[in-house]
Design an enzyme around this catalytic site. Sequence first.
Site, PDB file in Angstrom:
ATOM      1  CG  HIS A  68     109.538 141.604 -28.209  1.00 32.47           C
ATOM      2  ND1 HIS A  68     109.908 141.317 -26.923  1.00 32.47           N
ATOM      3  CD2 HIS A  68     108.770 140.559 -28.626  1.00 32.47           C
ATOM      4  CE1 HIS A  68     109.377 140.156 -26.567  1.00 32.47           C
ATOM      5  NE2 HIS A  68     108.689 139.676 -27.588  1.00 32.47           N
ATOM      6  CG  ASN A  77     109.938 136.446 -25.956  1.00 30.34           C
ATOM      7  OD1 ASN A  77     109.942 137.453 -25.244  1.00 30.34           O
ATOM      8  ND2 ASN A  77     108.949 136.158 -26.781  1.00 30.34           N
ATOM      9  CB  CYS A 116     106.069 141.022 -26.451  1.00 28.26           C
ATOM     10  SG  CYS A 116     106.027 139.269 -26.103  1.00 28.26           S
TER      11      CYS A 116
HETATM   12  O1  UT7 Z   1     106.861 137.364 -28.017  1.00 34.78           O
HETATM   13  C1  UT7 Z   1     105.527 137.036 -28.198  1.00 34.78           C
HETATM   14  C2  UT7 Z   1     105.214 136.877 -29.614  1.00 34.78           C
HETATM   15  N1  UT7 Z   1     105.646 135.587 -30.063  1.00 34.78           N
HETATM   16  C3  UT7 Z   1     106.262 135.461 -31.196  1.00 34.78           C
HETATM   17  O2  UT7 Z   1     106.548 136.450 -31.835  1.00 34.78           O
HETATM   18  C4  UT7 Z   1     106.566 134.069 -31.668  1.00 34.78           C
HETATM   19  C5  UT7 Z   1     106.326 133.995 -33.123  1.00 34.78           C
HETATM   20  N2  UT7 Z   1     106.494 132.641 -33.674  1.00 34.78           N
HETATM   21  C6  UT7 Z   1     107.696 132.073 -33.810  1.00 34.78           C
HETATM   22  O3  UT7 Z   1     108.692 132.609 -33.395  1.00 34.78           O
HETATM   23  C7  UT7 Z   1     107.773 130.782 -34.555  1.00 34.78           C
HETATM   24  O4  UT7 Z   1     106.527 130.520 -35.167  1.00 34.78           O
HETATM   25  C8  UT7 Z   1     108.157 129.553 -33.689  1.00 34.78           C
HETATM   26  C9  UT7 Z   1     109.613 129.671 -33.267  1.00 34.78           C
HETATM   27  C10 UT7 Z   1     107.244 129.473 -32.488  1.00 34.78           C
HETATM   28  C11 UT7 Z   1     108.032 128.279 -34.507  1.00 34.78           C
HETATM   29  O5  UT7 Z   1     108.797 128.364 -35.700  1.00 34.78           O
HETATM   30  P1  UT7 Z   1     108.155 128.020 -37.117  1.00 34.78           P
HETATM   31  O6  UT7 Z   1     109.213 128.109 -38.108  1.00 34.78           O
HETATM   32  O7  UT7 Z   1     106.940 128.899 -37.283  1.00 34.78           O
HETATM   33  O8  UT7 Z   1     107.752 126.520 -36.933  1.00 34.78           O
HETATM   34  P2  UT7 Z   1     106.307 125.842 -37.067  1.00 34.78           P
HETATM   35  O9  UT7 Z   1     105.451 126.233 -35.908  1.00 34.78           O
HETATM   36  O10 UT7 Z   1     105.783 126.055 -38.437  1.00 34.78           O
HETATM   37  O11 UT7 Z   1     106.713 124.347 -36.923  1.00 34.78           O
HETATM   38  C12 UT7 Z   1     107.501 123.657 -37.908  1.00 34.78           C
HETATM   39  C13 UT7 Z   1     107.765 122.269 -37.402  1.00 34.78           C
HETATM   40  C14 UT7 Z   1     106.518 121.562 -36.882  1.00 34.78           C
HETATM   41  O12 UT7 Z   1     106.611 120.204 -37.225  1.00 34.78           O
HETATM   42  P3  UT7 Z   1     105.785 119.620 -38.474  1.00 34.78           P
HETATM   43  O13 UT7 Z   1     104.352 119.902 -38.157  1.00 34.78           O
HETATM   44  O14 UT7 Z   1     106.294 120.384 -39.658  1.00 34.78           O
HETATM   45  O15 UT7 Z   1     106.167 118.194 -38.444  1.00 34.78           O
HETATM   46  C15 UT7 Z   1     106.639 121.699 -35.392  1.00 34.78           C
HETATM   47  O16 UT7 Z   1     105.961 120.673 -34.696  1.00 34.78           O
HETATM   48  O17 UT7 Z   1     108.674 122.314 -36.300  1.00 34.78           O
HETATM   49  C16 UT7 Z   1     108.137 121.582 -35.206  1.00 34.78           C
HETATM   50  N3  UT7 Z   1     108.622 122.144 -33.963  1.00 34.78           N
HETATM   51  C17 UT7 Z   1     109.786 121.783 -33.406  1.00 34.78           C
HETATM   52  N4  UT7 Z   1     110.715 120.898 -33.790  1.00 34.78           N
HETATM   53  C18 UT7 Z   1     111.800 120.757 -33.010  1.00 34.78           C
HETATM   54  C19 UT7 Z   1     108.046 123.094 -33.178  1.00 34.78           C
HETATM   55  N5  UT7 Z   1     108.830 123.339 -32.118  1.00 34.78           N
HETATM   56  C20 UT7 Z   1     109.905 122.536 -32.240  1.00 34.78           C
HETATM   57  C21 UT7 Z   1     111.060 122.334 -31.463  1.00 34.78           C
HETATM   58  N6  UT7 Z   1     111.986 121.442 -31.885  1.00 34.78           N
HETATM   59  N7  UT7 Z   1     111.295 123.010 -30.316  1.00 34.78           N
END
Ligand code: UT7
Length: 329
Positions: A252, A282, A111
């Site tokens: 980014h 992204n 990125c």
């Molecule tokens: O560009 C490269 C660098 N990348 C980044 O900067 C990405 C950085 N990370 C993020 O943007 C975020 O961490 C994500 C968008 C990937 C995820 O968001 P989050 O608020 O950190 O969610 P999480 O990973 O803590 O997940 C929360 C819950 C989980 O369920 P449980 O375990 O609480 O039951 C996930 O399984 O949300 C669930 N989840 C989803 N639910 C519905 C993960 N993806 C999805 C989805 N739809 N697409």
Amino acid sequence: MPATITSIAHYFPPDVYPNSYFEQYLETSNEWIVERTGILERRFANNGATSDLIVPAAKACIEQRGLKPSDIDCIIVATVTPDHMFPATAAIVQHKLGIPRAWGFDLSAACSGFLFALVTAANIVEAGTARNVLLCGADKMSAIVDFQDRAQAVLFGDGAGVALIEMSDDEELGILDQVLYIDGEGGKYLYQAAGGSAKPASLETVQNREHYIHQEGQAVFKAAVKGMADVSLEILQRNNLTKDDIAYLVPHQANMRIISATAERMGLPLEKVMVNIDKFANTTAATIPTCLSQWWEEGKLKRGDKLILASFGAGFTWGAVYMRWSMGK
Ligand code: UT7
């Protein structure tokens, strides 16, 4: 004189995939995606490779400057989705554009690819090693996204941004300062496990889905929020700038929450932040140049504008560039 961006253009493939596309086959919802990421839709290229995203943007960029392919003497492609492991996508782009005499290479910084390549291109131009560098930030993320994994499928898109880097005509305008970092400690949170020399492709790697992105979202999120804001503040301080001096933050586009947190730490209102994650998600190395190109095309960038470009991504790689826009009157 500093080097600067003298022309910029972008290309997104035509096929739009709204969040509802994923609702059809994954356990996800438009609400979750919008709330957690700020993404409404993205584009995926159903045909072609990363070089095919670059070519239309590159043609427009060269044309807009009134140049010919023969005027380009260096090509840099920042990407994590090269057409092939080798040869360099830069060579493929050179061939497709019919650029007769150039050198070039690919640059892998995920990125942060565009920022790292921008600084590299500026150094090449300032050293006199090239006069016109065609700087391409492009990724066909749909080639490496695991569409069965809801935690990553919804996050990415395909696109390309292409800029020309040349010497500035004004010593106060152009690429003026940079702070860039890399730290392999964060490598374990975001990578593609197989397909490289550490783990060549095999039946097993394909069955284990190791050619797709592996991302531990929360770990990357935490590091990104801190990394991108810290480096943006560092570059402000180094250049004795206050928030009021800045026309735009160009971050980014990984997650709207990371963008907002960075803007907040800098004290900038969202009107001063370029955002296209809502429509394009992204696009990795393409996020920053596509934002710049869109804002330029829409007449929202003026000569002399002070910009902070900032990124954070796999590696970890992160950084910020301070530039003053030199296009326009
Ligand atoms: O560009 C490269 C660098 N990348 C980044 O900067 C990405 C950085 N990370 C993020 O943007 C975020 O961490 C994500 C968008 C990937 C995820 O968001 P989050 O608020 O950190 O969610 P999480 O990973 O803590 O997940 C929360 C819950 C989980 O369920 P449980 O375990 O609480 O039951 C996930 O399984 O949300 C669930 N989840 C989803 N639910 C519905 C993960 N993806 C999805 C989805 N739809 N697409």
